[in-house]
Design a protein around this motif. Sequence first.
Motif, short mmCIF file in Angstrom:
data_model
loop_
_atom_site.label_atom_id
_atom_site.label_comp_id
_atom_site.label_asym_id
_atom_site.label_seq_id
_atom_site.Cartn_x
_atom_site.Cartn_y
_atom_site.Cartn_z
N PHE A 124 -70.29 -0.21 37.83
CA PHE A 124 -68.91 -0.53 37.48
C PHE A 124 -68.20 -1.05 38.71
O PHE A 124 -68.26 -0.46 39.79
CB PHE A 124 -68.18 0.71 36.96
N ALA A 125 -67.55 -2.22 38.55
CA ALA A 125 -66.81 -2.82 39.65
C ALA A 125 -65.51 -3.38 39.10
O ALA A 125 -65.52 -4.12 38.11
CB ALA A 125 -67.63 -3.92 40.32
N HIS A 126 -64.39 -3.03 39.76
CA HIS A 126 -63.08 -3.39 39.21
C HIS A 126 -62.11 -3.53 40.40
O HIS A 126 -61.93 -2.60 41.18
CB HIS A 126 -62.61 -2.26 38.29
N VAL A 127 -61.50 -4.70 40.53
CA VAL A 127 -60.46 -4.94 41.52
C VAL A 127 -59.19 -5.34 40.79
O VAL A 127 -59.21 -6.22 39.93
CB VAL A 127 -60.87 -6.03 42.54
N ARG A 128 -58.07 -4.70 41.15
CA ARG A 128 -56.82 -4.88 40.41
C ARG A 128 -55.67 -5.15 41.37
O ARG A 128 -55.56 -4.50 42.42
CB ARG A 128 -56.51 -3.61 39.59
N ARG A 129 -54.82 -6.11 41.00
CA ARG A 129 -53.59 -6.37 41.76
C ARG A 129 -52.41 -6.22 40.81
O ARG A 129 -52.36 -6.88 39.77
CB ARG A 129 -53.60 -7.77 42.37
N LEU A 130 -51.46 -5.37 41.18
CA LEU A 130 -50.29 -5.10 40.34
C LEU A 130 -49.03 -5.46 41.11
O LEU A 130 -48.79 -4.94 42.22
CB LEU A 130 -50.23 -3.63 39.92
N ARG A 131 -48.25 -6.35 40.54
CA ARG A 131 -46.98 -6.74 41.14
C ARG A 131 -45.86 -6.04 40.36
O ARG A 131 -45.54 -6.41 39.24
CB ARG A 131 -46.81 -8.25 41.09
N PHE A 132 -45.30 -4.98 40.94
CA PHE A 132 -44.24 -4.21 40.30
C PHE A 132 -42.92 -4.95 40.48
O PHE A 132 -42.45 -5.13 41.61
CB PHE A 132 -44.12 -2.83 40.93
N VAL A 133 -42.33 -5.39 39.40
CA VAL A 133 -41.04 -6.07 39.48
C VAL A 133 -40.07 -5.39 38.50
O VAL A 133 -40.46 -4.86 37.48
CB VAL A 133 -41.15 -7.57 39.15
N TRP A 134 -38.79 -5.45 38.84
CA TRP A 134 -37.74 -4.96 37.97
C TRP A 134 -37.95 -3.51 37.56
O TRP A 134 -37.98 -3.16 36.39
CB TRP A 134 -37.61 -5.84 36.73
N GLY A 135 -38.10 -2.65 38.57
CA GLY A 135 -38.27 -1.23 38.29
C GLY A 135 -37.04 -0.42 38.67
O GLY A 135 -36.18 -0.87 39.42
N ASP A 136 -36.99 0.80 38.15
CA ASP A 136 -35.89 1.70 38.49
C ASP A 136 -36.43 3.02 39.05
O ASP A 136 -35.73 4.02 39.06
CB ASP A 136 -35.00 1.96 37.28
N GLY A 137 -37.69 3.01 39.49
CA GLY A 137 -38.30 4.23 39.99
C GLY A 137 -39.07 4.98 38.93
O GLY A 137 -39.91 5.82 39.24
N ALA A 138 -38.77 4.72 37.67
CA ALA A 138 -39.45 5.40 36.57
C ALA A 138 -40.13 4.42 35.62
O ALA A 138 -41.22 4.66 35.12
CB ALA A 138 -38.47 6.27 35.80
N ASN A 139 -39.48 3.31 35.35
CA ASN A 139 -40.01 2.31 34.42
C ASN A 139 -40.08 0.96 35.13
O ASN A 139 -39.13 0.54 35.79
CB ASN A 139 -39.11 2.19 33.19
#
Length: 561
Positions: A510-525
Amino acid sequence: MKLNTVPGFKMARWLAAVAAAMALAACGGGSDSQQAPVRLEADKLLGGWRTETPGEVEYEFSPSSINVSAELEAVKTGRIVVGGEVQSRFHWSVNSNGEAMLTKVDPICNLPDLRQCPAVGTERIKVALRVGPQDYAWTIESTPAGASAPSTRELNFRPATLSSSTVPGGRFLMTKAAQFSYANPAGSDGQFMQMGLLDTSVPHVLTIPLPPTPMRAMPVLTGKDEAVDTQLTVPHPVTGEPITVKVKEWLENAVLMAGASNNLLVSYELHRKVDLPAGMDRAALGVDVYEKPHKATSAFSIVNQFVRGPEVKAGDRFFGTFPGAFDAQFTIDGIGNTLEFSSATRGVMKYVDVIQGRHSESRGFSWSRDDSGAISLQLDDMPGRVSKYRLRFVKEIKGGYSAVLSFVAADGSDLDLMTDVIRDAKPVLDPKTFPGSYYMPSVDGVSLVKVNFRPDGNLDGGTVGGHWFIDTDGELVSFECISKQGVSEPSYQVCHDAFTDPAKLDTYRFAHVRRLRFVWGDGANYQVKYSAVIYGEDAGIVGRDYYGINWTYRIRKAGAN
């Protein structure tokens, strides 16, 4: 799926349906006299229940599990809705005293069997009095998980109803979720409502006569006369080779019910009859199990009103989910997730491969906005790919809009996908809440997993594991490379570089590379642009190049409201 403009059913069937509907309406229970005692029965609870004040708490009771397989047909489920948003889900029953017993679970838990979700509390509902022609006095005893004693409140509820005036006229959509959900086409001419049901193995068109006065439920005109032809593959009893046999599939005892908020529930029995060649044993082939009728319930929200959507100018970048635009041998379902507008008429759609852009693709498009506010994208020609999309914006959400993406798929079918369209922004992760635990979509884009981001740079949760860090662009990078011996690779660079070397990649299960760009958050959502690659036998991807994933989705911090 095409819907008829006018159903044109025979008058006898229409009258029979209306008579059945009146019988259903009589299931309200009791007389119209004040203070009449009521004993609950399960069938009398079905559908939605609302308080006297619109927008307050609402309850919705389903006769079976919602939007899941036949194995859970006996598990009754429901939802508590406040202000149009699902506050909690529950599974329920009626005890021998005529009281509704609810076990509530977190609304973020979407396991098919709600009984497997962590319980957050229970409720006991007694409907002690009928206080008018429509209203019932409920006594609700609520006990949060871990509490020693219940709290009690009393509210008056009335059943939700539907009629020709509550169902929109003309064409509209019915959707099960705001993301990763294909909407069901529907329409009404004032006398009849038609809708496409896509939850079965083959689509069905349902026709429902609409009552002129409000009723809790209406029967659907179904039966063997409306059977749809489909196919089943079974092994030949002698050679073992797969053969295709004809199947008739139809619905019976289907009912449309008004649910909570803007929801509709469709409850039905699915029937199948397989046409087997002579001499083939139904039981030996498992056909008898396939033919066994089962009950199911589908829940929908009506989508028929749209807003103008975002203002767009040259240089703007948006994230969304756009199936079919790119090469499906490299990106799952041919999905890209980035729109870049270069002028008042032109732009570029992108699929981004996180492995040094090896399989990245771009397609130019012309765009325009009509008077309704919908945006049309005409992509530069590329045979075998989707060539045109239309975005209609349902409502504003943090950072963008919930939208309907309409397009014609490669097989010629008209599809309407619920998605979010989010304006790009500087990545934001609140150090007060991150690291932490978040609910995130799994690789199927539908089911959710609780992912724990540990302060030491490790992560775990469900089937997800590995390591994480924040890169210099402020994006969250996580990776997981598990050898065939079960050893986790600790180096991001080694895991990343394996995707450029097929021989090395094959050493991992199993091989998995992930990039997540967190935008427009309020600390919870948060709204998140998600780009990833995946490979390995544990993912069912071997003997070929890796797959890419480009999505946009919402995530929520565990424990947040």
